[in-house]
Design an enzyme around this catalytic site. Structure first.
Site, PDB file in Angstrom:
ATOM      1  N   ALA A 160      14.002  -9.364  -1.541  1.00  0.00           N
ATOM      2  CA  ALA A 160      14.670  -9.225  -2.839  1.00  0.00           C
ATOM      3  C   ALA A 160      14.436  -7.856  -3.470  1.00  0.00           C
ATOM      4  O   ALA A 160      13.428  -7.213  -3.204  1.00  0.00           O
ATOM      5  CB  ALA A 160      14.111 -10.297  -3.773  1.00  0.00           C
ATOM      6  N   HIS A 198       0.836  -1.203   0.000  1.00  0.00           N
ATOM      7  CA  HIS A 198       0.000   0.000   0.000  1.00  0.00           C
ATOM      8  C   HIS A 198       0.871   1.254   0.000  1.00  0.00           C
ATOM      9  O   HIS A 198       0.615   2.213  -0.726  1.00  0.00           O
ATOM     10  CB  HIS A 198      -0.922   0.003   1.237  1.00  0.00           C
ATOM     11  CG  HIS A 198      -1.951  -1.083   1.194  1.00  0.00           C
ATOM     12  ND1 HIS A 198      -3.300  -0.814   1.108  1.00  0.00           N
ATOM     13  CD2 HIS A 198      -1.840  -2.428   1.195  1.00  0.00           C
ATOM     14  CE1 HIS A 198      -3.976  -1.965   1.072  1.00  0.00           C
ATOM     15  NE2 HIS A 198      -3.104  -2.955   1.139  1.00  0.00           N
ATOM     16  N   ASP A 256      -6.019   5.866   1.462  1.00  0.00           N
ATOM     17  CA  ASP A 256      -6.108   4.452   1.086  1.00  0.00           C
ATOM     18  C   ASP A 256      -7.561   4.004   1.282  1.00  0.00           C
ATOM     19  O   ASP A 256      -8.197   4.335   2.290  1.00  0.00           O
ATOM     20  CB  ASP A 256      -5.172   3.661   2.012  1.00  0.00           C
ATOM     21  CG  ASP A 256      -4.946   2.232   1.549  1.00  0.00           C
ATOM     22  OD1 ASP A 256      -5.928   1.552   1.203  1.00  0.00           O
ATOM     23  OD2 ASP A 256      -3.787   1.797   1.548  1.00  0.00           O
TER      24      ASP A 256
END
Ligand code: UDP
Length: 445
Positions: A335, A16, A111
């Site tokens: 990663a 988000h 949001d």
């Protein structure tokens, strides 16, 4: 004229914060004043860990408490506590923060699951825009949760093999021929009175008070559902795929480990399958082992991002069996996902179908194996495999023989066909945010 001041408030999770921060950066570059409001924990991770204030000097980073005790893990399976606590604790604090701003906000971008911020803006007479970090198709699905309860579709039976899971869902307009019961968001397996299901129904309903909706998607991917959302919001801005100005240096709540890039450099073109289940989803130890053995048995080289909290067992805790070793595979904790997907050695992505991961794969032109786990990932997985033809679906079955078969199918049997479809959609994505493209124009509006 006064410089517009936009207050942006994301839900405190990687998937988000990341797209909302990219929007913040774009608006800041366009000359707006931006206040970006995180919870205290995310604020410290971004400022101390990722040095975000140096990277985005034009953005004013602020924080509010999230209502949970300081020692709460706020990650993996316990993320549900954050949904409930932010929705109950944050409203008065956010309202005081807004009221105390010396530069009065012109607009709040909240949001879609932090709808208390929409309430605050409406109460203070400030225009509010909802930013839903999901796809248009999933967002549309979430607006039909009550309908699914009325029609008796919720609760969908649990398990993976029941015939009922194959039945089409007929009560969501536009999705009648697409979604089966198994493709509904994971909350649809809960009892209708369950607090988490009710939370999402409530958030969808409160989101309607916003005067517009922003989505991180693009017309050539999801035009039919972007257009259906116009029946709920007077204005819908599809502005995706949002891209960071420096995607290989994206800010993250977790410390990125780039050591795997050197290994990728040594692998042949399009040979490696990248595997990641995102920032929240968890696997049981047995599931992890089935994936591991399936990948090893497939003999396809792979790179797997295994977060320290990826494994959770029924007793609530788990450890990743790090003694696992193979010549062909590599693991990494957290990663540099966008850099990996863009790497020439990567030929496919086994993904949990989080929306950011899908957009990043689309951008990189890499086909996907879909193994949706929670939230709206099931809807996304269905779209990737059946609607957009960008990947293969595991149908929620993850024993080692299926993992092996699907890895081979994506990386060998279906490889050329899949790479052609993904290359085409990657071009559309670029067109969309280039000057004159649909998302470019929507952003300017
Ligand atoms: N991500 C990453 N490194 C990882 C795994 C994930 O940077 O090892 C990023 C990924 O690039 C994406 C985000 O975390 O932007 C995950 O968001 P997504 O919507 O895909 O899934 P969620 O974590 O919300 O389930």
């Amino acid at each position: 004229m006064d410089i517009p001041h936009v207050v942006i408030i994301p839900f405190p999770a990687e998937g988000h914060i990341k797209p909302m921060l990219m929007l913040a950066e774009l608006l800041s570059r366009a000359g707006f004043t931006i206040s970006f409001v995180n919870t205290e924990q995310s604020h410290h991770l971004l400022l101390d860990g990722a040095g975000i204030h140096r990277r985005c000097p034009g953005i004013n980073f602020l924080s509010i408490p999230d209502g949970l005790p300081p020692d709460h893990p706020r990650s993996g399976a316990s993320i549900l506590d954050l949904l409930i606590s932010t929705s109950t604790a944050c409203k008065p604090i956010f309202k005081d923060l807004i009221a105390s701003m010396s530069h009065a906000p012109t607009c709040v971008i909240a949001d879609g699951i932090m709808s208390f911020a929409i309430d605050v803006a409406v109460e203070l007479g400030i225009p509010a825009i909802a930013f839903r970090t999901y796809s248009a198709t999933s967002t549309w699905t979430y607006f039909h949760l009550e309908k699914l309860i009325e029609e008796g579709v919720i609760p969908v039976v649990s398990g993976t093999e029941s015939e009922e899971l194959e039945r089409q869902v007929r009560c969501i307009p536009g999705l009648e021929k697409i979604l089966r019961r198994r493709d509904l968001p994971s909350i649809c397996r809960l009892d209708p009175h369950n607090q988490v299901l009710q939370f999402f129904i409530n958030q969808a309903s409160k989101m309607r008070n916003a005067s517009a909706l922003i989505l991180n998607t693009f017309d050539s991917l999801e035009a039919p559902f972007i257009s259906r959302l116009h029946s709920i919001f007077p204005t819908v801005y599809a502005i995706g795929p949002l891209r960071s100005p420096a995607p290989h240096d994206s800010p993250s709540l977790l410390q990125i480990d780039r050591s795997c890039i050197q290994w990728l450099d040594s692998q042949p073109s399009r040979s490696v399958l990248y595997v990641s289940f995102g920032s929240i989803a968890v696997l049981t130890r047995d599931e992890l082992l089935e994936f591991w053995h399936g990948l090893v048995n497939s003999e396809i080289p792979f790179l797997w991002a295994i977060r320290p909290d990826l494994v959770r067992d029924d007793n609530g805790s788990g450890t990743v069996p790090f003694d696992l070793k193979t010549e062909r595979g590599r693991t990494v904790g957290w990663a540099p996902q966008e850099e990996i997907l863009a790497h020439d050695a990567v030929g496919g992505f086994l993904t949990h179908c989080g929306w950011n991961s899908i957009l990043e794969s689309v951008w990189a032109g890499k086909p996907m194996i879909c193994r949706p786990l929670v939230a709206e990932q099931q809807v996304n997985g269905r779209c990737v495999s059946e609607v957009w033809g960008l990947g293969l679906d595991m149908n929620c079955l993850c024993d080692r023989s299926i993992v092996e078969k699907v890895a081979r199918a994506l990386m060998e049997g279906e490889k050329e066909r899949m790479l052609r479809s993904t290359a085409e959609i990657a071009r559309y994505a670029r067109d969309s945010i280039s000057e004159g493209g649909a998302s470019y124009k929507n952003f300017n509006k």
